[in-house]
Design an enzyme around this catalytic site. Sequence first.
Site, PDB file in Angstrom:
ATOM      1  N   ARG A 118     -20.958 -30.160   1.081  1.00 19.60           N
ATOM      2  CA  ARG A 118     -20.419 -29.445  -0.085  1.00 19.60           C
ATOM      3  C   ARG A 118     -19.829 -30.418  -1.098  1.00 19.60           C
ATOM      4  O   ARG A 118     -19.895 -30.163  -2.303  1.00 19.60           O
ATOM      5  CB  ARG A 118     -19.377 -28.439   0.372  1.00 19.60           C
ATOM      6  N   LYS A 149     -26.820 -10.850  15.070  1.00 18.38           N
ATOM      7  CA  LYS A 149     -26.693  -9.403  14.890  1.00 18.38           C
ATOM      8  C   LYS A 149     -27.602  -8.800  13.836  1.00 18.38           C
ATOM      9  O   LYS A 149     -27.723  -9.317  12.737  1.00 18.38           O
ATOM     10  CB  LYS A 149     -25.255  -9.107  14.478  1.00 18.38           C
ATOM     11  N   GLY A 162     -25.306 -20.231   7.166  1.00 21.04           N
ATOM     12  CA  GLY A 162     -24.641 -21.232   7.981  1.00 21.04           C
ATOM     13  C   GLY A 162     -25.437 -21.828   9.125  1.00 21.04           C
ATOM     14  O   GLY A 162     -25.634 -23.044   9.178  1.00 21.04           O
ATOM     15  N   GLY A 179     -22.514 -17.062   2.984  1.00 22.56           N
ATOM     16  CA  GLY A 179     -22.265 -15.674   2.606  1.00 22.56           C
ATOM     17  C   GLY A 179     -22.804 -15.352   1.224  1.00 22.56           C
ATOM     18  O   GLY A 179     -23.378 -14.279   0.990  1.00 22.56           O
TER      19      GLY A 179
HETATM   20  P1  AMP Z   1     -25.516 -15.493  12.853  1.00 26.04           P
HETATM   21  O1  AMP Z   1     -24.166 -16.049  12.542  1.00 26.04           O
HETATM   22  O2  AMP Z   1     -25.591 -14.015  12.931  1.00 26.04           O
HETATM   23  O3  AMP Z   1     -26.613 -16.123  12.032  1.00 26.04           O
HETATM   24  O4  AMP Z   1     -25.790 -15.924  14.362  1.00 26.04           O
HETATM   25  C1  AMP Z   1     -25.893 -17.251  14.748  1.00 26.04           C
HETATM   26  C2  AMP Z   1     -25.597 -17.319  16.213  1.00 26.04           C
HETATM   27  O5  AMP Z   1     -26.487 -16.480  16.917  1.00 26.04           O
HETATM   28  C3  AMP Z   1     -25.764 -18.700  16.790  1.00 26.04           C
HETATM   29  O6  AMP Z   1     -24.525 -19.176  17.204  1.00 26.04           O
HETATM   30  C4  AMP Z   1     -26.709 -18.500  17.969  1.00 26.04           C
HETATM   31  O7  AMP Z   1     -26.286 -19.175  19.143  1.00 26.04           O
HETATM   32  C5  AMP Z   1     -26.642 -17.008  18.205  1.00 26.04           C
HETATM   33  N1  AMP Z   1     -27.865 -16.514  18.828  1.00 26.04           N
HETATM   34  C6  AMP Z   1     -29.117 -16.721  18.435  1.00 26.04           C
HETATM   35  N2  AMP Z   1     -29.998 -16.128  19.263  1.00 26.04           N
HETATM   36  C7  AMP Z   1     -29.274 -15.537  20.229  1.00 26.04           C
HETATM   37  C8  AMP Z   1     -29.617 -14.783  21.391  1.00 26.04           C
HETATM   38  N3  AMP Z   1     -30.889 -14.537  21.709  1.00 26.04           N
HETATM   39  N4  AMP Z   1     -28.606 -14.311  22.140  1.00 26.04           N
HETATM   40  C9  AMP Z   1     -27.318 -14.572  21.817  1.00 26.04           C
HETATM   41  N5  AMP Z   1     -26.938 -15.284  20.741  1.00 26.04           N
HETATM   42  C10 AMP Z   1     -27.902 -15.768  19.956  1.00 26.04           C
END
Ligand code: AMP
Length: 398
Positions: free
Chosen positions: A35, A200, A356, A379
């Site tokens: 950044r 998620k 991120g 974000g």
């Molecule tokens: P996000 O912040 O929603 O982009 O999620 C990123 C996080 O999702 C990372 O820390 C990954 O370790 C986690 N992640 C990715 N795939 C999986 C999975 N199959 N099960 C659990 N966590 C996951």
Amino acid sequence: MSAFQSHNFSGQKALIRVDFNVPLNEKFEITDDNRIKGAIPTIQKILKDGGSVILMSHLGRPKDGPTDKYSLKHVVNHISESLGGVKVDFANDCIGEEATHKAAALLPGEVLLLENLRFYKEEEKGDEAFAQKLSKLGDVYVNDAFGTAHRAHASTAIIAKFFEGDKKMFGLLMENEVSSAEKVLHKSERPFTAILGGAKVSDKILIIENLLGRANHIIIGGGMAYTFLKAQGKEIGSSLCEEDKLDLANELLAKAKSKGVEFHLPKDSVIAEKFDANANTQFVTNDSIPKGWMGLDIGEEAIKDFGQVILSSKTILWNGPMGVFEMEKFQKGTRSVADFVAEATSQGAFTLVGGGDSVAAVNKFGLADKVSYVSTGGGAMLEYFEGKELPGIAAINK
Ligand code: AMP
């Protein structure tokens, strides 16, 4: 040429909102300075013109006013080094006598950094009087903080109203972020593929909906894939699943079909007995994940399928990892997708990595300079792709 590029800053004091919200370790060393690096060309152009620079930023989320841990004094030396040794002065408060005095005394070629804006709750509240006090420090307002462009805070949006139309503009980083995002969303060469991953579904619903009208392919990996797979009636064992989003997942799949968007879900997974770096693992297809096991990465078939789509695309947006890439046993899917995106770039595709964890992934695999653009705003980039108007951008455009 843009408003910023054509502006001559000679003799002017430019008040720049930067996003120097960088991660610091216990010794207050910066562990990722992207950044800061991102804002350097903007600062350098102003100094080269013969202007002076007043930098303002937030750092972390201080709750109770001034806190040493969140002081921007920890980044002064790093900014100075990044500018090739230009001295950077520091004001211990972002408004008040010291800031006013130091800003007024700045000579052409000099740089002043103000203390953390969020030491005042007025910053996040978008307080007008606070914004006006900040505005008095400079002749021209430059917004180069894409990472906070989705917030209507005093220094990112409200402050713009205290500057005439030709005295407020985006900096070079902000211009690059916006033009890269626009290129993907509004001027994409086809086929346009969006790769979405991460934990998620609920975080990515709006972006999927907005992309359904624009992308040719949507690839889904990571934890969020299992909600879609379960919605299709597959056995997903203990994989991540948002039970309350199963109907929505089916609706999104149906909408994609009716709009002619190809939705790609992983055919197989690397599964583990527990969420642990040393867990026992197996490769299975996604209709037979045993009870108690969880999918933590996409499998070999999925890698092959996704690779084919990625390599035949001309525009690619990537947000979110394909698995738990922080653990070695579950990083292959994310690494392979990063490699495919880099390869597609070398074949002429425009590729944007934003958000991120996918940014962390391309950095981890040393591929950041092999894709077209790596966004500094997680974000903000997400909200842009959700189709929202970002207050930091609107405040200058209006
Ligand atoms: P996000 O912040 O929603 O982009 O999620 C990123 C996080 O999702 C990372 O820390 C990954 O370790 C986690 N992640 C990715 N795939 C999986 C999975 N199959 N099960 C659990 N966590 C996951």
